[in-house]
Design a protein around this motif. Structure first.
Motif, PDB file in Angstrom:
ATOM      1  N   THR A  12     -72.060  -8.273  55.157  1.00  0.00           N
ATOM      2  CA  THR A  12     -71.705  -7.165  54.261  1.00  0.00           C
ATOM      3  C   THR A  12     -72.884  -6.222  54.106  1.00  0.00           C
ATOM      4  O   THR A  12     -73.959  -6.616  53.676  1.00  0.00           O
ATOM      5  N   LYS A  36     -68.573  -5.907  57.474  1.00  0.00           N
ATOM      6  CA  LYS A  36     -67.940  -5.160  56.380  1.00  0.00           C
ATOM      7  C   LYS A  36     -68.938  -4.125  55.865  1.00  0.00           C
ATOM      8  O   LYS A  36     -70.120  -4.435  55.689  1.00  0.00           O
ATOM      9  N   ASN A  59     -62.308  -3.979  56.324  1.00  0.00           N
ATOM     10  CA  ASN A  59     -63.766  -4.107  56.394  1.00  0.00           C
ATOM     11  C   ASN A  59     -64.497  -2.837  55.946  1.00  0.00           C
ATOM     12  O   ASN A  59     -65.640  -2.601  56.330  1.00  0.00           O
TER      13      ASN A  59
END
Ligand code: NAD
Length: 344
Positions: A12, A36, A59
């Motif tokens: 992320t 993401k 995402n």
């Protein structure tokens, strides 16, 4: 190139300023890598169009917020790229106090967010920290020549303060912070009205208007194509261990503004002519990055020659202006240097 932490692939990634020119390319890179991306942007200079292709994607997440406001994210974050700041003089001077606060308060808020999540942090600093440099080319050891009371100070000094904050958090062991100093970058998704030299000249040529050059046109700039810049930023985030040094990212091939205008006139079919206007206050005379540190530590150097990048950029501005522009076939001899990869 994919981003790796010591043990696993980062999942992320936060990109502040992700709806902007460089930020949207950085979002795209990471989405294409399967990560993401959380984009934080207040749309001051960014555009919804730059990120609309990911709307509703699993995402991709947009947080529409000013980084001057405290930030909270409930899920784990692995890395934060801080690109949120108006980048062209016309935009950062429109509200200079906000520009300064974005750099100081905004960067502090993001460093706190990185600390809370144990995330890596990358600050998009700028060649403007060198001001109107007395050293050429500019290496990272040069402390700069900045007018701290002039109209560019909100940006230059704001970015210098942001760098100081990053190194304070790093020294205190609070955040794995990294600082890159970005030099002039260009490519698709630049705004036609940002007042930057490439946007100005290409847009004027496409519209058949006079090409405006400020000053004599003998001042130099070095132009880095955006895909090269994204690779540099990713390499900086990947750097293991963190060397704790600022690193210049840019293309060291230097062109005078007159040479750039000639190249644009060569590539865009137009009857435009060049006009000269007075130089704005504190406009730097020479700009060229010393990229030896990036070459050595990051194994990075730009790949895209100016002529090649300009052709893609011209196509972009033509699409924005809804004009059909078939670039002229460049003159092989005159433009050899502009198209040569080996010139680096
Ligand atoms: P840009 O203006 O296209 O992108 C900046 C983005 O940040 C925009 O989407 C804008 O809406 C957003 N933003 C601005 N202030 C914000 C705030 N307070 N809160 C949330 N979002 C905010 O500019 P760019 O050319 O893509 O530049 C990106 C970064 O790279 C900037 O930090 C800039 O200083 C740095 N940089 C760019 C260049 C260049 O040549 N493009 C050169 C040196 C440094």
């Amino acid at each position: 190139m994919s981003i790796n932490t010591k043990n696993n692939t980062i999942k992320t990634i936060v990109v502040t300023g992700g709806a902007g020119f460089i930020g949207s390319h950085l979002c795209e890179y990471h989405i294409n890598q399967g990560h993401k991306v959380i984009c934080i942007d207040n749309f001051l200079t960014g555009s919804r169009k730059n990120i609309e292709r990911w709307r509703g994607a699993e995402n991709f997440q947009l947080i529409e917020q000013d980084i001057c406001e405290a930030l909270e994210i409930d899920e784990p974050i692995d890395a934060i790229y801080n690109l949120a700041c108006a980048a062209s003089p016309v935009h950062y001077q429109a509200d200079p106090v906000h520009t300064m606060m974005s750099n100081v308060v905004g960067t502090r808020n993001l460093l706190l967010l990185a600390e809370q999540h144990g995330a890596r942090f990358l600050q998009a600093s700028t060649s403007e920290v060198y001001g109107d440099p007395e050293q050429h080319p500019q290496s990272e050891t040069y402390w700069g020549h900045v007018n701290c009371t002039g109209p560019r100070a909100c940006y230059d000094e704001g970015k210098r303060a942001a760098e100081a904050l990053c190194f304070d958090f790093l020294r205190a062991g609070r955040v794995d912070a990294r600082v890159t100093r970005i030099f002039n970058t260009y490519g698709p998704r630049m705004r036609p009205d940002d007042g930057r030299i490439i946007s100005n000249l290409v847009t004027q040529a496409i519209e058949g208007k006079p090409l405006t050059i400020y000053g004599s046109g003998n001042q130099t700039r070095s132009f880095c194509y955006v895909s090269d810049m994204v690779c540099g930023l990713v390499a900086m985030m990947n750097m293991t261990p963190n060397r704790g040094l600022p690193i210049n990212l840019g293309n060291p091939q230097e062109f005078t503004v007159n040479e750039l205008a000639e190249l644009v006139l060569m590539l865009v079919p137009t009857n435009s002519k060049v006009v000269y206007k007075p130089l704005p206050v504190d406009d730097p005379q020479r700009r060229k990055p010393d990229i030896r540190r990036a070459q050595k530590i990051l194994n990075w150097q730009p790949q895209v020659p100016l002529g090649e990048g300009l052709l893609k950029t011209i196509a972009w501005f033509a699409s924005v202006a809804d004009r059909r522009v078939t670039p002229r076939k460049p003159d092989a001899i005159v433009t050899k240097a502009h198209f040569a990869r080996s010139a680096l």
